[in-house]
Design a protein around this motif. Structure first.
Motif, PDB file in Angstrom:
ATOM      1  N   ASN A  56     -59.935 -73.169  34.662  1.00 26.87           N
ATOM      2  CA  ASN A  56     -60.730 -72.302  33.896  1.00 26.87           C
ATOM      3  C   ASN A  56     -60.997 -72.636  32.414  1.00 26.87           C
ATOM      4  OD1 ASN A  56     -58.950 -69.741  35.608  1.00 26.87           O
ATOM      5  ND2 ASN A  56     -60.976 -69.490  35.128  1.00 26.87           N
ATOM      6  N   VAL A  57     -60.151 -73.443  31.804  1.00 24.02           N
ATOM      7  CA  VAL A  57     -60.295 -73.371  30.290  1.00 24.02           C
ATOM      8  C   VAL A  57     -61.337 -74.409  29.834  1.00 24.02           C
ATOM      9  CG1 VAL A  57     -59.021 -74.567  28.573  1.00 24.02           C
ATOM     10  CG2 VAL A  57     -57.712 -73.562  30.215  1.00 24.02           C
ATOM     11  N   PRO A  58     -61.957 -75.357  30.448  1.00 20.59           N
ATOM     12  CA  PRO A  58     -63.183 -75.870  29.954  1.00 20.59           C
ATOM     13  C   PRO A  58     -64.126 -74.800  30.141  1.00 20.59           C
ATOM     14  CG  PRO A  58     -62.034 -77.281  31.564  1.00 20.59           C
ATOM     15  CD  PRO A  58     -61.361 -76.043  31.652  1.00 20.59           C
ATOM     16  N   LEU A  59     -64.330 -74.074  31.206  1.00 20.26           N
ATOM     17  CA  LEU A  59     -65.317 -72.955  31.346  1.00 20.26           C
ATOM     18  C   LEU A  59     -65.544 -72.077  30.181  1.00 20.26           C
ATOM     19  CD1 LEU A  59     -64.831 -71.965  34.932  1.00 20.26           C
ATOM     20  CD2 LEU A  59     -66.153 -74.014  33.969  1.00 20.26           C
ATOM     21  N   PHE A  60     -64.180 -71.579  29.687  1.00 21.69           N
ATOM     22  CA  PHE A  60     -64.058 -70.919  28.489  1.00 21.69           C
ATOM     23  C   PHE A  60     -64.837 -71.582  27.285  1.00 21.69           C
ATOM     24  CE2 PHE A  60     -59.809 -69.398  30.115  1.00 21.69           C
ATOM     25  CZ  PHE A  60     -60.201 -68.575  30.907  1.00 21.69           C
ATOM     26  N   GLU A  61     -64.418 -72.919  27.117  1.00 23.80           N
ATOM     27  CA  GLU A  61     -65.173 -73.723  26.095  1.00 23.80           C
ATOM     28  C   GLU A  61     -66.636 -73.610  26.241  1.00 23.80           C
ATOM     29  OE1 GLU A  61     -63.279 -74.092  23.658  1.00 23.80           O
ATOM     30  OE2 GLU A  61     -61.325 -73.938  24.666  1.00 23.80           O
ATOM     31  N   GLY A  78     -47.058 -74.599  33.639  1.00 23.25           N
ATOM     32  CA  GLY A  78     -46.566 -75.207  35.248  1.00 23.25           C
ATOM     33  C   GLY A  78     -46.283 -73.960  35.925  1.00 23.25           C
ATOM     34  N   ALA A  79     -45.782 -74.200  37.049  1.00 22.18           N
ATOM     35  CA  ALA A  79     -45.174 -73.105  38.202  1.00 22.18           C
ATOM     36  C   ALA A  79     -43.858 -73.787  38.590  1.00 22.18           C
ATOM     37  CB  ALA A  79     -46.242 -73.298  39.163  1.00 22.18           C
ATOM     38  N   THR A  80     -43.096 -72.603  39.037  1.00 26.92           N
ATOM     39  CA  THR A  80     -41.679 -72.916  39.190  1.00 26.92           C
ATOM     40  C   THR A  80     -41.631 -72.135  40.639  1.00 26.92           C
ATOM     41  OG1 THR A  80     -40.879 -72.691  37.047  1.00 26.92           O
ATOM     42  CG2 THR A  80     -39.277 -72.348  38.768  1.00 26.92           C
ATOM     43  N   PHE A  81     -40.988 -72.607  41.826  1.00 27.79           N
ATOM     44  CA  PHE A  81     -40.763 -72.145  43.049  1.00 27.79           C
ATOM     45  C   PHE A  81     -39.217 -71.939  43.095  1.00 27.79           C
ATOM     46  CE2 PHE A  81     -44.620 -74.639  43.152  1.00 27.79           C
ATOM     47  CZ  PHE A  81     -45.610 -73.817  43.823  1.00 27.79           C
ATOM     48  N   PRO A 103     -54.190 -79.793  30.780  1.00 28.54           N
ATOM     49  CA  PRO A 103     -52.701 -79.864  31.034  1.00 28.54           C
ATOM     50  C   PRO A 103     -52.374 -78.170  31.317  1.00 28.54           C
ATOM     51  CG  PRO A 103     -53.143 -80.362  28.923  1.00 28.54           C
ATOM     52  CD  PRO A 103     -54.445 -79.928  29.775  1.00 28.54           C
ATOM     53  N   MET A 104     -53.066 -77.325  30.924  1.00 32.28           N
ATOM     54  CA  MET A 104     -52.420 -75.919  30.661  1.00 32.28           C
ATOM     55  C   MET A 104     -53.444 -74.969  30.937  1.00 32.28           C
ATOM     56  SD  MET A 104     -53.614 -74.604  27.725  1.00 32.28           S
ATOM     57  CE  MET A 104     -52.248 -73.387  27.251  1.00 32.28           C
ATOM     58  N   ALA A 105     -53.042 -73.684  31.345  1.00 36.58           N
ATOM     59  CA  ALA A 105     -53.781 -72.552  31.575  1.00 36.58           C
ATOM     60  C   ALA A 105     -53.210 -71.212  30.601  1.00 36.58           C
ATOM     61  CB  ALA A 105     -54.041 -72.375  33.061  1.00 36.58           C
ATOM     62  N   TYR A 106     -53.642 -70.156  31.094  1.00 30.70           N
ATOM     63  CA  TYR A 106     -53.252 -68.748  30.352  1.00 30.70           C
ATOM     64  C   TYR A 106     -52.825 -67.854  31.204  1.00 30.70           C
ATOM     65  CZ  TYR A 106     -55.466 -71.107  26.335  1.00 30.70           C
ATOM     66  OH  TYR A 106     -55.925 -71.882  25.342  1.00 30.70           O
ATOM     67  N   GLN A 107     -51.968 -67.071  31.054  1.00 34.67           N
ATOM     68  CA  GLN A 107     -51.749 -65.698  31.660  1.00 34.67           C
ATOM     69  C   GLN A 107     -52.301 -64.766  30.588  1.00 34.67           C
ATOM     70  OE1 GLN A 107     -50.253 -66.561  34.434  1.00 34.67           O
ATOM     71  NE2 GLN A 107     -48.308 -67.695  34.228  1.00 34.67           N
ATOM     72  N   VAL A 108     -53.077 -63.593  31.380  1.00 31.30           N
ATOM     73  CA  VAL A 108     -53.542 -62.670  30.505  1.00 31.30           C
ATOM     74  C   VAL A 108     -53.586 -61.464  30.953  1.00 31.30           C
ATOM     75  CG1 VAL A 108     -55.430 -64.568  29.577  1.00 31.30           C
ATOM     76  CG2 VAL A 108     -55.984 -63.353  31.886  1.00 31.30           C
ATOM     77  N   ARG A 109     -53.829 -60.487  30.399  1.00 33.86           N
ATOM     78  CA  ARG A 109     -53.940 -59.244  30.750  1.00 33.86           C
ATOM     79  C   ARG A 109     -55.704 -59.046  31.038  1.00 33.86           C
ATOM     80  NH1 ARG A 109     -50.821 -54.385  29.967  1.00 33.86           N
ATOM     81  NH2 ARG A 109     -48.871 -54.762  29.025  1.00 33.86           N
ATOM     82  N   ARG A 110     -55.932 -58.714  32.292  1.00 32.61           N
ATOM     83  CA  ARG A 110     -57.320 -58.708  32.860  1.00 32.61           C
ATOM     84  C   ARG A 110     -58.272 -57.550  31.548  1.00 32.61           C
ATOM     85  NH1 ARG A 110     -58.995 -60.734  37.407  1.00 32.61           N
ATOM     86  NH2 ARG A 110     -61.101 -59.898  36.902  1.00 32.61           N
ATOM     87  N   SER A 111     -57.486 -56.604  31.557  1.00 33.41           N
ATOM     88  CA  SER A 111     -58.276 -55.515  30.695  1.00 33.41           C
ATOM     89  C   SER A 111     -58.894 -56.389  29.498  1.00 33.41           C
ATOM     90  CB  SER A 111     -57.622 -54.446  30.424  1.00 33.41           C
ATOM     91  OG  SER A 111     -56.282 -54.918  29.547  1.00 33.41           O
ATOM     92  N   GLU A 112     -58.025 -57.321  28.771  1.00 35.60           N
ATOM     93  CA  GLU A 112     -58.359 -57.937  27.609  1.00 35.60           C
ATOM     94  C   GLU A 112     -59.674 -59.044  27.844  1.00 35.60           C
ATOM     95  OE1 GLU A 112     -54.513 -57.275  24.906  1.00 35.60           O
ATOM     96  OE2 GLU A 112     -54.776 -59.273  25.918  1.00 35.60           O
ATOM     97  N   PHE A 113     -59.133 -59.841  28.749  1.00 35.19           N
ATOM     98  CA  PHE A 113     -59.760 -61.039  29.209  1.00 35.19           C
ATOM     99  C   PHE A 113     -61.121 -60.680  29.723  1.00 35.19           C
ATOM    100  CE2 PHE A 113     -60.938 -63.719  32.894  1.00 35.19           C
ATOM    101  CZ  PHE A 113     -61.179 -65.108  32.380  1.00 35.19           C
ATOM    102  N   ASP A 114     -61.457 -59.606  30.695  1.00 33.38           N
ATOM    103  CA  ASP A 114     -62.711 -59.157  31.154  1.00 33.38           C
ATOM    104  C   ASP A 114     -63.665 -58.796  30.167  1.00 33.38           C
ATOM    105  OD1 ASP A 114     -61.345 -59.844  33.602  1.00 33.38           O
ATOM    106  OD2 ASP A 114     -62.131 -58.301  34.782  1.00 33.38           O
ATOM    107  N   GLU A 115     -62.729 -57.982  29.149  1.00 38.08           N
ATOM    108  CA  GLU A 115     -63.801 -57.320  28.109  1.00 38.08           C
ATOM    109  C   GLU A 115     -64.318 -58.322  27.256  1.00 38.08           C
ATOM    110  OE1 GLU A 115     -61.358 -54.939  25.260  1.00 38.08           O
ATOM    111  OE2 GLU A 115     -63.422 -53.947  24.741  1.00 38.08           O
ATOM    112  N   ILE A 116     -63.602 -59.608  27.040  1.00 37.95           N
ATOM    113  CA  ILE A 116     -64.009 -60.590  26.089  1.00 37.95           C
ATOM    114  C   ILE A 116     -65.100 -61.290  26.965  1.00 37.95           C
ATOM    115  CG2 ILE A 116     -63.532 -63.179  25.340  1.00 37.95           C
ATOM    116  CD1 ILE A 116     -60.715 -62.169  24.890  1.00 37.95           C
ATOM    117  N   LEU A 117     -65.328 -61.299  28.182  1.00 37.75           N
ATOM    118  CA  LEU A 117     -66.155 -61.978  28.914  1.00 37.75           C
ATOM    119  C   LEU A 117     -67.568 -60.992  28.898  1.00 37.75           C
ATOM    120  CD1 LEU A 117     -64.448 -63.771  31.987  1.00 37.75           C
ATOM    121  CD2 LEU A 117     -65.501 -64.868  29.859  1.00 37.75           C
TER     122      LEU A 117
END
Ligand SMILES: Cc1cc2nc3c(=O)[nH]c(=O)nc-3n(C[C@H](O)[C@H](O)[C@H](O)COP(=O)(O)OP(=O)(O)OC[C@H]3O[C@@H](n4cnc5c(N)ncnc54)[C@H](O)[C@@H]3O)c2cc1C
Length: 442
Positions: A56-61, A78-81, A103-117
């Motif tokens: 996702n990250v390059p798409l934001f840029e 990362g992820a843990t199992f 190497p990384m991504a984000y955890q987001v509140r979709r209310s904030e994330f979708d509003e930015i987009l």
């Protein structure tokens, strides 16, 4: 009183202002097309789907929202199992994937994330409307123009005559429903309950934002730490388990959480601060993703399962690939359009397919064993991490490692034939469910 505003002409109507719709609208408007973006809700609004992928990250840029995403996002490295059938925990860092540049991504509140987009799109499109639900679409033909009719919450009706229509209505699947081309996925079926907790015990340091997957008898849980200290927890369960609910959702959800000792331990001093929600039967695909003057992007075309957090990345990617189709079409560049349509087909099918292979097997004991003790040899682990990072369209070379992983899976399955057969029979039973789509609150 219903007020009808005059019919308007435009190049493109995008129905739905989630990640897929806002991405497509922004890209097309920036290429000079007259775009109308319609969203039935008002941003910010709640949406599930809070864990993003490195791809996702390059798409934001590219969209110019990188800074804003960094400001709202919890870093996810990362992820843990965690498995009750193993005496250790396992995990990976995305940096161990084949392409270390993501190497990384984000955890987001979709209310904030979708509003930015959405706000990003609003800044460039001809017209963006919230609280405006599309009610009717006529796709038109060579003699009749397409037509989109929508109403605002106050009853005002609007009509547009677009040259092209983008269905980005998510799981509402507006056009697929209208054309009766939506099919339940016969290979998968699950349901989910989810809510937000305060005071959950998180990991420390760089691992704090990791997504944690806990398996349990009826499916698996997600544990997604958000930036403001809240943690999103969801139980993804087989439909039979959801159908057996005999008490209010809040109680049933907390009871389900208590079945998973390791998760319960992290939530023992936590408080459920949102009313939990439940959703089911979300695994489907439409028969086609594009027609002469329309495309389906994101969940409006297909959704499989949330386990690998792929939905938003696939939705935004489909917006990028879809915008190329429409741009070429509106510029009457036939060669570019044919190429873009081919690529769009590829993006819409290959992404979900790559994830599906893992999704269909994630609760299988052989797959669990492989995830809990991943092989570091022959590029196998880095190849799997590349898929889980969503690195499917950037040309990173990891196919060999992936094929080896799959070969290992089949070899172990044959080596434990009885276990494999029992798991296969169990899964066939678990995914049998044809109940109606539903979303329950409270
Ligand atoms: C339980 C669960 C957990 C998930 N977890 C994750 C996760 O951790 N990570 C992840 O990446 N994905 C996750 N997903 C998937 C993710 O939510 C979706 O893939 C993603 O939101 C798709 O984006 P979209 O833009 O296609 O659709 P949406 O985000 O659903 O946006 C569609 C928009 O269209 C609007 N709309 C609908 N109908 C109309 C209409 N008639 N007129 C106008 N507007 C309309 C809606 O209001 C909505 O805003 C999860 C899904 C589920 C079910």
């Amino acid at each position: 009183m219903i007020i009808i505003s005059p019919m308007k002409d435009c190049d493109v109507v995008v129905i739905g202002g989630g990640p897929a719709g806002s991405t497509t609208a922004t890209l097309l408007a920036e290429r000079g097309h007259k775009v109308v973006l319609l969203e039935k809700e008002t941003h910010p609004r709640f949406h599930i789907g809070e864990s993003l992928l490195p791809a996702n990250v390059p798409l934001f840029e590219k969209l110019g929202v990188g800074e804003e995403m960094r400001a709202i996002g919890m870093e996810k490295w990362g992820a843990t199992f965690v498995s009750p059938w193993h005496d250790h925990i396992a995990g990976f860092q995305f940096a161990e994937g084949t392409d270390p540049s993501i190497p990384m991504a984000y955890q987001v509140r979709r209310s904030e994330f979708d509003e930015i987009l959405f706000r990003r799109a609003r800044g460039v499109v001809m017209e963006a409307r919230e609280n405006c639900r599309v009610r009717e679409v006529e796709l038109g033909d060579k003699d009749n123009p397409a037509r989109v009719t929508a109403t605002d919450r106050d009853g005002t009706a609007h009509e547009w005559r677009p040259k092209f229509i983008v269905d980005a209505t998510g799981r509402d699947t507006f056009i697929a429903n209208k054309m009766k081309i939506k099919r339940r996925n016969p290979a998968h079926n699950s349901s989910a309950m989810f809510g937000h907790f305060a005071n959950a015990v998180r990991d420390c340091g760089k691992d704090e934002g990791n997504i944690i997957i806990f398996w349990f008898d009826h499916g698996w849980f997600w544990f997604i730490p958000l930036k403001d200290g809240i943690t999103s927890v969801g139980a993804v369960v087989w439909p039979y388990y959801m159908k057996a609910r005999d008490k209010p959702l809040r109680e049933y959800f907390l009871e389900t959480v208590a079945m998973c000792k390791a998760l319960q331990e992290r939530l023992k001093d936590a408080e459920l601060v949102s009313e939990p929600e439940a959703t089911g039967n979300y695994s489907y695909v439409a028969d086609l993703c594009q027609g002469d003057n329309f495309i389906l992007v994101g969940d409006a075309y297909t959704f499989v399962d949330p386990v690998f957090s792929s939905g938003v990345m696939l939705a935004m990617n489909s917006g990028f690939a879809g915008a190329d189709v429409i741009d070429a079409r509106l510029k009457s560049d036939k060669a570019a359009e044919a190429k873009a349509r081919q690529r769009f087909n590829h993006v819409m099918r290959v992404g979900p397919q790559e994830f599906s292979w893992f999704i269909y097997r994630v609760t299988n004991p052989t797959m669990r064993d492989l995830f809990m003790a991943p092989s570091e040899r022959l590029g196998i682990k880095s190849a799997v991490i590349s898929v889980l990072a969503g690195d499917l369209f950037g040309g990173t070379r990891f196919k060999r490692g992936l094929y080896l992983f799959r070969a290992l899976y089949y070899i172990f399955s044959i080596a434990h034939l009885r276990r494999t057969f029992v798991a296969w029979r169990r899964r066939a039973f678990n995914i049998r469910d044809d109940s109606e789509m539903r979303l329950t609150r409270g």
